[in-house]
Design a protein around this motif. Structure first.
Motif: not given
Length: 276
Positions: A43-51, A53-54, A62-71
């Protein structure tokens, strides 16, 4: 503590040979947190590569965006409604499929003629890719709820039937001979030996069937669905909302893990006699 051996009295060391006080014989097993290292790292690696731009958001949010969408979807009630519809479909399909599997498995397992008449057609149908039956189900049942429920029921029935049938047919012959020597009736042998001996294999089939039930639901809800998690995912795909798509997939995964955990809890309670 004193022990008498051949008339001699021997005193054992203090504490040896005595039963442990109540509550201290077994320690409650704690969850191994090391199993969370690799998932959290991913999850951390996923967030890093999303942040960095890779990984562009149109491919995967990104995981953070997914969390916001879930909320957000939970607040609007959209996620809750989809959750309730999907759980209802799996529940109805599971009851239908499990009931058929239980009846056929018990009859084929206990009766020689039942085995001859039931097992061959079930084995032939089992080899069919049940997901490929969707067009036929649509022709038979239309595009409403029935094809989705029947697809889940079909996915549940086969693995549960196989395990029930195998569990009954593979009961230890020595146990059967012992019941004969003890004068058990056929009914007593069935209730006290055969069915309890088949419980472990049946629970394995239950875990397998629940996993396939969610897989069948995912496929079924992507075909002409107007509600449910599959509809939520398809609707998000039309608008390139990868965050909502991931939210739906995560809910599917959580539901699968939750049902599997329930069966494992039942397994631990039902099989306490095994001592593990």
């Amino acid at each position: 503590m004193t022990i008498s051996i051949a008339g001699d009295v021997v005193r054992a060391p203090d504490g040896q040979g005595e039963s442990p006080p109540p509550g201290r014989g077994r320690r409650r097993r704690r969850p191994d947190l090391r199993r969370w290292i690799s998932p959290l790292a991913l999850v951390v690696l996923w967030q890093v590569v999303s942040a960095t731009g890779l990984l562009p958001p149109d491919k995967l949010s990104s995981p953070w965006t997914v969390l916001q969408a879930g909320v957000d979807t939970a607040r609007t009630g959209e996620l809750g409604d989809a959750f309730a519809v999907s759980v209802g479909r799996v529940g109805i399909g599971f009851v239908l499929g499990a009931s058929v599997a239980l009846v056929l498995g018990v009859v084929a397992g206990l009766s020689r003629w039942g085995n001859y008449l039931i097992d061959p057609p079930v084995q032939m149908l089992r080899t069919l890719p049940f997901l490929g039956l969707i067009p036929l189900f649509i022709l038979w049942f239309g595009i409403g709820e029935q094809p989705k429920v029947m697809l889940v029921a079909l996915g549940v029935a086969f693995p549960l039937y196989l395990n029930i049938h195998s569990g009954i047919r593979n009961v230890d012959d020595q146990l059967i001979e012992a019941t004969t020597a003890l004068g058990y009736t056929r009914w007593e042998r069935l209730v006290h030996v055969v069915l309890p001996a088949a419980v472990p294999q049946t629970l394995v089939g239950l875990r397998q069937s629940l996993g396939i039930a969610w897989l069948a639901l995912i496929v079924g809800e992507t075909v002409n669905a107007d509600a449910g998690l599959g509809y939520l995912i398809n609707n998000a795909r039309e608008f390139l909302r990868t965050d909502v798509i991931v939210v739906g997939l995560v809910v599917y995964a959580v539901l699968g893990l939750a049902t599997d955990a329930v069966v494992r809890l039942i397994e631990r309670r039902a099989l306490r006699w095994r001592g593990n």
